[in-house]
Scaffold this motif. Structure first.
Motif, PDB file in Angstrom:
ATOM      1  N   SER A 106       9.460   1.535  14.422  1.00  0.00           N
ATOM      2  CA  SER A 106       9.571   0.674  13.242  1.00  0.00           C
ATOM      3  C   SER A 106       8.246   0.549  12.507  1.00  0.00           C
ATOM      4  CB  SER A 106      10.078  -0.715  13.652  1.00  0.00           C
ATOM      5  OG  SER A 106      11.416  -0.647  14.067  1.00  0.00           O
ATOM      6  N   THR A 107       7.144   0.483  13.259  1.00  0.00           N
ATOM      7  CA  THR A 107       5.829   0.397  12.638  1.00  0.00           C
ATOM      8  C   THR A 107       5.555   1.624  11.782  1.00  0.00           C
ATOM      9  OG1 THR A 107       5.054  -0.821  14.578  1.00  0.00           O
ATOM     10  CG2 THR A 107       3.377   0.047  13.098  1.00  0.00           C
ATOM     11  N   VAL A 108       5.973   2.773  12.276  1.00  0.00           N
ATOM     12  CA  VAL A 108       5.779   4.031  11.548  1.00  0.00           C
ATOM     13  C   VAL A 108       6.748   4.134  10.379  1.00  0.00           C
ATOM     14  CG1 VAL A 108       5.953   6.550  11.732  1.00  0.00           C
ATOM     15  CG2 VAL A 108       4.899   5.238  13.571  1.00  0.00           C
ATOM     16  N   MET A 109       7.975   3.677  10.564  1.00  0.00           N
ATOM     17  CA  MET A 109       9.023   3.884   9.577  1.00  0.00           C
ATOM     18  C   MET A 109       8.949   2.947   8.378  1.00  0.00           C
ATOM     19  SD  MET A 109      10.812   6.472  10.283  1.00  0.00           S
ATOM     20  CE  MET A 109      12.193   6.186   9.172  1.00  0.00           C
ATOM     21  N   LEU A 110       8.363   1.746   8.527  1.00  0.00           N
ATOM     22  CA  LEU A 110       8.340   0.811   7.405  1.00  0.00           C
ATOM     23  C   LEU A 110       7.662   1.409   6.168  1.00  0.00           C
ATOM     24  CD1 LEU A 110       7.772  -2.999   7.563  1.00  0.00           C
ATOM     25  CD2 LEU A 110       6.805  -1.668   5.716  1.00  0.00           C
ATOM     26  N   PRO A 111       6.416   1.911   6.253  1.00  0.00           N
ATOM     27  CA  PRO A 111       5.801   2.507   5.058  1.00  0.00           C
ATOM     28  C   PRO A 111       6.537   3.754   4.594  1.00  0.00           C
ATOM     29  CG  PRO A 111       4.448   2.919   6.993  1.00  0.00           C
ATOM     30  CD  PRO A 111       5.487   1.915   7.397  1.00  0.00           C
ATOM     31  N   HIS A 112       7.108   4.502   5.538  1.00  0.00           N
ATOM     32  CA  HIS A 112       7.857   5.723   5.194  1.00  0.00           C
ATOM     33  C   HIS A 112       9.096   5.357   4.370  1.00  0.00           C
ATOM     34  CE1 HIS A 112       9.389   9.803   5.701  1.00  0.00           C
ATOM     35  NE2 HIS A 112      10.550   9.276   6.061  1.00  0.00           N
ATOM     36  N   MET A 113       9.832   4.338   4.817  1.00  0.00           N
ATOM     37  CA  MET A 113      11.027   3.896   4.099  1.00  0.00           C
ATOM     38  C   MET A 113      10.656   3.268   2.749  1.00  0.00           C
ATOM     39  SD  MET A 113      13.762   4.553   5.905  1.00  0.00           S
ATOM     40  CE  MET A 113      14.986   3.878   7.028  1.00  0.00           C
ATOM     41  N   ALA A 114       9.573   2.504   2.724  1.00  0.00           N
ATOM     42  CA  ALA A 114       9.129   1.876   1.483  1.00  0.00           C
ATOM     43  C   ALA A 114       8.794   2.930   0.436  1.00  0.00           C
ATOM     44  CB  ALA A 114       7.913   0.983   1.747  1.00  0.00           C
ATOM     45  N   ASN A 115       8.152   4.012   0.871  1.00  0.00           N
ATOM     46  CA  ASN A 115       7.810   5.089  -0.044  1.00  0.00           C
ATOM     47  C   ASN A 115       9.063   5.796  -0.554  1.00  0.00           C
ATOM     48  OD1 ASN A 115       6.590   8.223  -0.390  1.00  0.00           O
ATOM     49  ND2 ASN A 115       5.272   6.564  -1.114  1.00  0.00           N
ATOM     50  N   LYS A 116      10.063   5.975   0.313  1.00  0.00           N
ATOM     51  CA  LYS A 116      11.343   6.561  -0.101  1.00  0.00           C
ATOM     52  C   LYS A 116      12.024   5.667  -1.136  1.00  0.00           C
ATOM     53  CE  LYS A 116      12.831   9.330   3.920  1.00  0.00           C
ATOM     54  NZ  LYS A 116      13.264  10.539   3.219  1.00  0.00           N
ATOM     55  N   ILE A 143       0.844  -1.204   0.000  1.00  0.00           N
ATOM     56  CA  ILE A 143       0.000   0.000   0.000  1.00  0.00           C
ATOM     57  C   ILE A 143       0.879   1.253   0.000  1.00  0.00           C
ATOM     58  CG2 ILE A 143      -1.646   1.360   1.368  1.00  0.00           C
ATOM     59  CD1 ILE A 143      -2.918  -0.994  -0.090  1.00  0.00           C
ATOM     60  N   ALA A 144       1.995   1.206   0.713  1.00  0.00           N
ATOM     61  CA  ALA A 144       2.928   2.344   0.725  1.00  0.00           C
ATOM     62  C   ALA A 144       3.488   2.606  -0.665  1.00  0.00           C
ATOM     63  CB  ALA A 144       4.068   2.080   1.710  1.00  0.00           C
ATOM     64  N   TYR A 145       3.729   1.533  -1.427  1.00  0.00           N
ATOM     65  CA  TYR A 145       4.246   1.682  -2.790  1.00  0.00           C
ATOM     66  C   TYR A 145       3.223   2.342  -3.708  1.00  0.00           C
ATOM     67  CZ  TYR A 145       8.125  -1.574  -1.777  1.00  0.00           C
ATOM     68  OH  TYR A 145       9.247  -2.182  -1.266  1.00  0.00           O
ATOM     69  N   THR A 146       1.929   2.068  -3.490  1.00  0.00           N
ATOM     70  CA  THR A 146       0.888   2.483  -4.440  1.00  0.00           C
ATOM     71  C   THR A 146      -0.054   3.559  -3.894  1.00  0.00           C
ATOM     72  OG1 THR A 146      -0.615   0.731  -3.667  1.00  0.00           O
ATOM     73  CG2 THR A 146       0.892   0.173  -5.453  1.00  0.00           C
ATOM     74  N   ARG A 147       0.275   4.146  -2.754  1.00  0.00           N
ATOM     75  CA  ARG A 147      -0.703   5.004  -2.079  1.00  0.00           C
ATOM     76  C   ARG A 147      -1.033   6.291  -2.838  1.00  0.00           C
ATOM     77  NH1 ARG A 147       3.251   6.652   2.903  1.00  0.00           N
ATOM     78  NH2 ARG A 147       4.370   8.377   1.916  1.00  0.00           N
ATOM     79  N   ASP A 148      -0.219   6.702  -3.813  1.00  0.00           N
ATOM     80  CA  ASP A 148      -0.470   7.950  -4.543  1.00  0.00           C
ATOM     81  C   ASP A 148      -1.378   7.762  -5.756  1.00  0.00           C
ATOM     82  OD1 ASP A 148       1.172   9.379  -2.773  1.00  0.00           O
ATOM     83  OD2 ASP A 148       2.974   8.857  -3.905  1.00  0.00           O
ATOM     84  N   ASP A 149      -1.796   6.526  -6.014  1.00  0.00           N
ATOM     85  CA  ASP A 149      -2.668   6.225  -7.163  1.00  0.00           C
ATOM     86  C   ASP A 149      -3.917   5.514  -6.640  1.00  0.00           C
ATOM     87  OD1 ASP A 149      -3.947   4.945  -9.348  1.00  0.00           O
ATOM     88  OD2 ASP A 149      -2.087   4.950 -10.499  1.00  0.00           O
ATOM     89  N   LEU A 150      -5.058   6.200  -6.666  1.00  0.00           N
ATOM     90  CA  LEU A 150      -6.297   5.663  -6.099  1.00  0.00           C
ATOM     91  C   LEU A 150      -6.683   4.324  -6.717  1.00  0.00           C
ATOM     92  CD1 LEU A 150      -8.836   5.850  -4.338  1.00  0.00           C
ATOM     93  CD2 LEU A 150      -9.907   7.214  -6.152  1.00  0.00           C
TER      94      LEU A 150
END
Length: 478
Positions: free
Chosen positions: A259-269, A66-73
């Motif tokens: 870590s819970t917060v950072m995983l999607p953040h890092m994935a998006n980076k 979801i972090a990878y694709t969150r900018d495309d509905l």
């Protein structure tokens, strides 16, 4: 600022998870007693494997995808529905297998095993991974808060004696199921419906399976000691160990919230190609969890032996000794939560993450088998620490070519030295004060002040980071 808010939301949730047991555990430990507490721990350990099989690694996989694709509905919606349907299908099969296993077993705890099946249903419908993936932690925190507070009230009303173990298990299971269901109405705000004939849920099977392997192996070394203790020792000693492990893990949750917060953040980076940003975040995050976990390790060790019998009851003296043995794993899990969850997983090096936790699980099983025979319940606690140390060391070795390990560990001595001095002071107070809530608060406050002052004198990096955050010039992990 969003990242800091998400971290604070998650820390707030972890603090709630810490406060709830502070209210309920002293009551439950006395009402149910070590034997019934051991039965609950033993039966819940078995059901854990089944709900993890049902989830198929979706919690981590779905979060990342979801972090990878969150900018495309459109893509995000399709991804959500596919993963959600895969989770429901696999959980249904897992539930069926679990019920069949329970029905053919001759265990005296068969009824308790059946009641525990509610956890499989609850995790089969849990979509908190979606909200973590879009970095919306507020909804999951609010949900958890309401469910926890309601369940606390019901525990005191419903669970009144040793014969109420069934009610306690059912209450916890229904609370978890209700919590999962309450998140579904929120998805209409950010997800559109996708026709069923366009969904390919099993296209995510392989990717989810790759993350399921480390998830299940991680769980093996988290619960194998309970299962082995249940077989090789007594339910009473298992109850002692279970409370020690829970207290240590609850304290640890404050650290691993990052870590819970950072995983999607890092994935998006990673998806945007910001490798330099990933490394910078990693260095800052590693220093942060080190600075936070070391005083927790020494703090628990300083108060454990008087805290456990005061908090849990006079029958739990052994729990205090076990907390002494288990406390160091807070630091090792904190480190592996950064190297594994914040680096290896987001940058698609899941195979290395899987290998590290698999080796850790094997070490844990061997260590438990040997040490439980030699040291009984103390052996289970030591085995847990050994396996967590092994995982952290292996992951540090795995990232050595892409991350400067010297830079990661360079300032650890400042935190360890400060923690040791803090330990001496708090331990002295603990030995000369009658344990009560007032004494506990004094010891905690003294520990915080001493540790903070020493970090300031030694000019530890966390002090500079905290100063910049207060001035609004830095985001700690960015």
């Amino acid at each position: 600022m969003k990242l800091i808010k998400n971290y604070l939301y998650n820390v707030g949730n972890q603090i709630l998870l810490l406060l709830v047991p502070l209210i309920t555990v002293p009551y439950i430990s006395r009402v149910l007693g070590p034997h019934n507490s051991g039965i609950n721990a033993y039966t819940n350990s078995w059901v854990t494997f089944f709900y993890l099989i049902g989830q198929m690694g979706v919690m981590m996989y779905g979060n990342r995808e979801i972090a990878y694709t969150r900018d495309d509905l459109g893509t995000r919606s399709k991804t959500f529905w596919e993963i959600a349907f895969l989770q429901i299908i696999m959980s249904s099969l897992s539930l069926l297998a679990y019920i069949i296993m329970v029905m053919i077993t001759s265990s005296p705890f068969k009824l308790y095993f059946l009641y525990q099946s509610l956890w499989i249903m609850a995790y089969g419908l849990d979509i908190s991974w979606y909200f973590m993936g879009i970095e919306d932690f507020k909804k999951t925190v609010v949900r958890n808060s309401i469910v926890k507070l309601v369940s606390v009230g019901l525990i005191f009303i419903v669970v009144r004696g040793k014969d109420d173990l069934s009610k306690y298990i059912l209450l916890l299971g229904f609370a978890q199921l209700a919590g999962s269901l309450t998140l579904w109405p929120y998805i209409k705000e950010s997800i559109s419906w996708v026709k069923l004939n366009k969904l390919k849920p099993f296209s995510h099977f392989k990717g989810s399976l790759l993350l399921f392997v480390p998830t299940i192996t991680t769980q093996i070394y988290m619960v194998i000691n309970r299962i082995m203790l249940g077989q090789m020792s007594t339910q009473s000693l298992l109850g002692q160990f279970d409370y020690s492990d829970k207290i240590v893990k609850l304290v640890l949750a404050i650290v691993t919230a990052a870590s819970t917060v950072m995983l999607p953040h890092m994935a998006n980076k990673f998806a945007s190609g910001d490798i330099k940003g990933i490394k910078k975040s990693l260095y800052n995050s590693f220093d942060f969890v080190t600075a936070l976990s070391i005083p927790l390790v020494f703090g628990i060790m300083a108060i454990a032996e008087t805290f456990a019998p005061w908090f849990l009851g006079k029958h739990y003296v052994n729990t205090g000794h076990l907390m002494l043995f288990e406390a160091p794993m807070i630091l090792f899990i904190a480190w592996s939560s950064v190297t594994g969850n914040q680096y290896l997983m987001p940058v698609k090096r899941a195979h290395e993450y899987t290998l590290s936790v698999t080796i850790g699980a094997v070490i844990n099983i061997i260590a438990n088998y040997i040490l439980i025979k030699l040291l009984n319940v103390n052996g289970a606690a030591i085995a847990s620490v050994i396996s967590e140390l092994a995982i952290a060391a292996i992951q540090l070795w795995m990232i050595r070519k892409s991350i400067n390990i010297g830079r990661l560990l360079n300032n650890c001595w400042k935190y360890i030295l400060s923690g040791l001095v803090m330990f001496e002071a708090v331990f002295y107070l603990n030995q000369h004060m009658l344990m009560n809530i007032f004494a506990l608060l004094i010891q905690m406050l003294a520990g915080v002040i001493i540790y903070g002052m020493l970090l300031f004198i030694l000019r530890a990096p966390i002090i500079k980071q905290a100063s910049l955050i207060l001035k609004g010039k830095n985001k700690l992990v960015e």
